[in-house]
Write a protein that holds these residues in place. Sequence first.
Motif, short mmCIF file in Angstrom:
data_model
loop_
_atom_site.label_atom_id
_atom_site.label_comp_id
_atom_site.label_asym_id
_atom_site.label_seq_id
_atom_site.Cartn_x
_atom_site.Cartn_y
_atom_site.Cartn_z
N GLU A 140 -10.87 -12.73 -11.31
CA GLU A 140 -10.89 -11.45 -12.00
C GLU A 140 -10.03 -11.50 -13.26
O GLU A 140 -10.41 -10.97 -14.32
N ASP A 141 -8.85 -12.12 -13.15
CA ASP A 141 -7.92 -12.16 -14.29
C ASP A 141 -8.52 -12.92 -15.47
O ASP A 141 -8.28 -12.56 -16.63
N TYR A 144 -11.03 -10.63 -17.17
CA TYR A 144 -10.33 -9.58 -17.91
C TYR A 144 -9.70 -10.13 -19.18
O TYR A 144 -9.71 -9.48 -20.23
N LYS A 154 -7.80 -2.14 -19.00
CA LYS A 154 -7.54 -2.51 -17.61
C LYS A 154 -8.05 -1.46 -16.62
O LYS A 154 -8.67 -1.81 -15.60
N LYS A 175 -8.65 -11.60 -5.31
CA LYS A 175 -8.66 -11.64 -6.77
C LYS A 175 -9.77 -12.51 -7.33
O LYS A 175 -9.74 -12.91 -8.49
#
Length: 228
Positions: A140-141, A144, A154, A175
Amino acid sequence: MDQALNILVARLLAHRFIPRRDPLARRALIDETFRASLDHRLEECGLLLLENPYAEHIAVGLKPEMEEWVFGEGDNWLSNNMGLPRDAIALLVVVWALIILPKRERQIARAERSGDTQSDMFGAEKPIAHGEEMAPGVPEDAIYADFGKKLGGKARFSMNLGQLAKLGFVIRRNKLIHEGPLLDLMIDYARLAPRIIEGALGEVLQLSGTQIAVEPVTEDLLDAINDD
């Protein structure tokens, strides 16, 4: 047959998708008479069966000729009937490009090596490369970091990702974003994949060794998404 057909249609409409290994789903894929009756029943309602030999589930979608009647026209045209805003659809396309495209490339290569084909109009009882080509999760990070600001920041990113998970497009675990039951069914691979692979969407994203071209969704790309 009528009772089994009624049950299958009711389950597809109520649950939105069912596993390919389900007895009625298998019957729809291998029984020519049953499949013809199913297609006829759905067609009477302006729907069609969504399935492909690579997917683990089957679902129902809207027939193309019904889109204008259902979604309106001109300024009133809706991009989907799931209540997804445009930034959520853009995120959906990004996730699809990162998960489905690499997986499909491996599946096709494996099918060619083993001699599997898709010539059977009803598909195979089991998806091609069943269990052997599971797509790895996408962090996910990482998504993003590359797209978060373009997709609303965010808070919007987290909210939209949660909505995609709720609708069955993705599964969030530790995650990581994994393929959900509808991710490989609700987007037209034949129409969208060439635009991504050939760089028609703009920037090249490199994540986990996979290079894919992605950009914000346009009206033309929205047409490639099958609405249930």
